[in-house]
Design a protein around this motif. Sequence first.
Motif, PDB file in Angstrom:
ATOM      1  N   ASN A   3       0.825  -1.207   0.000  1.00 11.36           N
ATOM      2  CA  ASN A   3       0.000   0.000   0.000  1.00 11.36           C
ATOM      3  C   ASN A   3       0.859   1.257   0.000  1.00 11.36           C
ATOM      4  OD1 ASN A   3      -2.399  -1.438  -0.006  1.00 11.36           O
ATOM      5  ND2 ASN A   3      -2.570  -1.471   2.222  1.00 11.36           N
ATOM      6  N   ARG A   4       1.973   1.214   0.744  1.00 11.29           N
ATOM      7  CA  ARG A   4       2.881   2.362   0.785  1.00 11.29           C
ATOM      8  C   ARG A   4       3.514   2.575  -0.581  1.00 11.29           C
ATOM      9  NH1 ARG A   4       7.618   1.934   5.016  1.00 11.29           N
ATOM     10  NH2 ARG A   4       5.794   1.554   6.347  1.00 11.29           N
ATOM     11  N   PHE A   5       3.902   1.487  -1.239  1.00 11.17           N
ATOM     12  CA  PHE A   5       4.503   1.592  -2.571  1.00 11.17           C
ATOM     13  C   PHE A   5       3.502   2.191  -3.551  1.00 11.17           C
ATOM     14  CE2 PHE A   5       5.543  -0.063  -6.774  1.00 11.17           C
ATOM     15  CZ  PHE A   5       6.893   0.279  -6.872  1.00 11.17           C
ATOM     16  N   ARG A   6       2.246   1.691  -3.500  1.00  5.81           N
ATOM     17  CA  ARG A   6       1.214   2.212  -4.409  1.00  5.81           C
ATOM     18  C   ARG A   6       0.970   3.702  -4.153  1.00  5.81           C
ATOM     19  NH1 ARG A   6      -2.654  -0.733  -2.834  1.00  5.81           N
ATOM     20  NH2 ARG A   6      -2.128  -2.535  -4.106  1.00  5.81           N
ATOM     21  N   LEU A   7       1.020   4.108  -2.880  1.00  3.56           N
ATOM     22  CA  LEU A   7       0.843   5.521  -2.537  1.00  3.56           C
ATOM     23  C   LEU A   7       1.920   6.381  -3.183  1.00  3.56           C
ATOM     24  CD1 LEU A   7      -0.438   7.833  -0.889  1.00  3.56           C
ATOM     25  CD2 LEU A   7       1.061   7.177   1.011  1.00  3.56           C
ATOM     26  N   TRP A   8       3.159   5.897  -3.149  1.00  3.10           N
ATOM     27  CA  TRP A   8       4.257   6.679  -3.740  1.00  3.10           C
ATOM     28  C   TRP A   8       4.220   6.664  -5.262  1.00  3.10           C
ATOM     29  CZ3 TRP A   8       7.121  10.390  -1.851  1.00  3.10           C
ATOM     30  CH2 TRP A   8       7.188  10.521  -0.478  1.00  3.10           C
ATOM     31  N   VAL A   9       3.629   5.626  -5.842  1.00  2.00           N
ATOM     32  CA  VAL A   9       3.388   5.653  -7.286  1.00  2.00           C
ATOM     33  C   VAL A   9       2.421   6.791  -7.615  1.00  2.00           C
ATOM     34  CG1 VAL A   9       2.362   4.422  -9.237  1.00  2.00           C
ATOM     35  CG2 VAL A   9       3.844   3.199  -7.656  1.00  2.00           C
ATOM     36  N   GLN A  10       1.368   6.912  -6.822  1.00  2.00           N
ATOM     37  CA  GLN A  10       0.376   7.967  -7.047  1.00  2.00           C
ATOM     38  C   GLN A  10       0.976   9.350  -6.809  1.00  2.00           C
ATOM     39  OE1 GLN A  10      -2.528   6.562  -4.252  1.00  2.00           O
ATOM     40  NE2 GLN A  10      -3.566   5.256  -5.734  1.00  2.00           N
ATOM     41  N   ILE A  11       1.770   9.490  -5.742  1.00  2.94           N
ATOM     42  CA  ILE A  11       2.425  10.776  -5.465  1.00  2.94           C
ATOM     43  C   ILE A  11       3.351  11.158  -6.612  1.00  2.94           C
ATOM     44  CG2 ILE A  11       4.111  11.928  -3.975  1.00  2.94           C
ATOM     45  CD1 ILE A  11       2.922  10.354  -1.621  1.00  2.94           C
ATOM     46  N   SER A  12       4.107  10.191  -7.105  1.00  2.00           N
ATOM     47  CA  SER A  12       5.032  10.458  -8.218  1.00  2.00           C
ATOM     48  C   SER A  12       4.280  10.874  -9.468  1.00  2.00           C
ATOM     49  CB  SER A  12       5.884   9.212  -8.508  1.00  2.00           C
ATOM     50  OG  SER A  12       6.671   8.864  -7.385  1.00  2.00           O
ATOM     51  N   LEU A  13       3.157  10.205  -9.737  1.00  3.85           N
ATOM     52  CA  LEU A  13       2.344  10.563 -10.903  1.00  3.85           C
ATOM     53  C   LEU A  13       1.821  11.989 -10.791  1.00  3.85           C
ATOM     54  CD1 LEU A  13       0.190   7.425 -11.775  1.00  3.85           C
ATOM     55  CD2 LEU A  13       1.483   8.809 -13.406  1.00  3.85           C
TER      56      LEU A  13
END
Length: 347
Positions: A3-13
């Motif tokens: 979930n943390r990794f997915r969150l940082w994918v969204q932040i990066s996007l």
Amino acid sequence: MKNRFRLWVQISLILVYLVITAGSIVRMTGSGMGCPDWPKCFGYIIPPTERSQLDWNPHREYKKGQIIIQNNRLLVANSSFTSLSEFSENNWLIYTKHDYAEFNVYQTYTEYINRLLGALAGLATLILFILSLGFYKSKKSLTFFSFLIVLLMGFQGWLGKVVVDSNLLPTKVSLHMVAALIIVFFLMTLYSLTWQRHSMISNIKNPWINRLLLLGFGLLIVQIGFGLQVRQIIDLQINQGLVMSDISLKQNTPTSYYQHARLGVALLILHSVLFIQFLKSKQLPRLFIFIFLLILLEVIIGLVLYHFNFPFATQPLHLLLASILLGLYFLVILDKSFWKFGFKFQT
């Protein structure tokens, strides 16, 4: 952890899309040379706020790399020193990468904010890569794509320097934009790999829908390519001193604009057909509805740009929506339910 990794994918996007928007605002306002050097701005980490700060002054401490404007030239301090009562050429080198020697505080800080957003996006993708190392044994693809993104962000940083050094050569500005869209593609790939739902285009039984979607994606890429050519023409006019409100495509309309506009209409017709096909299949995914509305909105904004001579903020909005549209469409293509044969992304 996932979930943390997915969150940082969204932040990066989000940050990459903000950088794309900021870059377009920079071009709209003619602020690309607001910071004539790179990565600093007039040799400062935080740029000056007044023109007088770029004048030579006696008995002032200068650090190596700081820039002054003297006789319509950019001069760079060749070492750290304290100036004497009279100006000495020996302490300065002429900045030779370009001859742009102007200061406008609004343009400087517009470009500076653009660079800050780029740095934040780079930091976010670096954090993303560090988090991906935790999946290296179980899911190497996450680490692989995260590493590629970090490399591309580094390339983008170097390309930003090349763009400034070239005094905003339009072809290099377009290359800068293409690299940003490739980063979006890789981030969408990570998003697809970590998406928990089994399908965004669920249980489609009509093979024509997938074929039309693939055709639409190809047309969208070509259409954006023609759009970048139109943007280069606009950039040339900005470099000649025109502001956005003075630019018009009605006189001597470039061929690339006609191709761009025709493909926009073709995309709208194609997706209207797709809309009907989805209704016949008794399935209308929300993601497709969003894509359809984006295409419709892009066509409307394109008409406004052409007929009303680039109203304020419409060009950045046009570019932002196009990049979001391309990213979402790529996410559809990545959906494992889209492909019945060939490479599949395992989730």
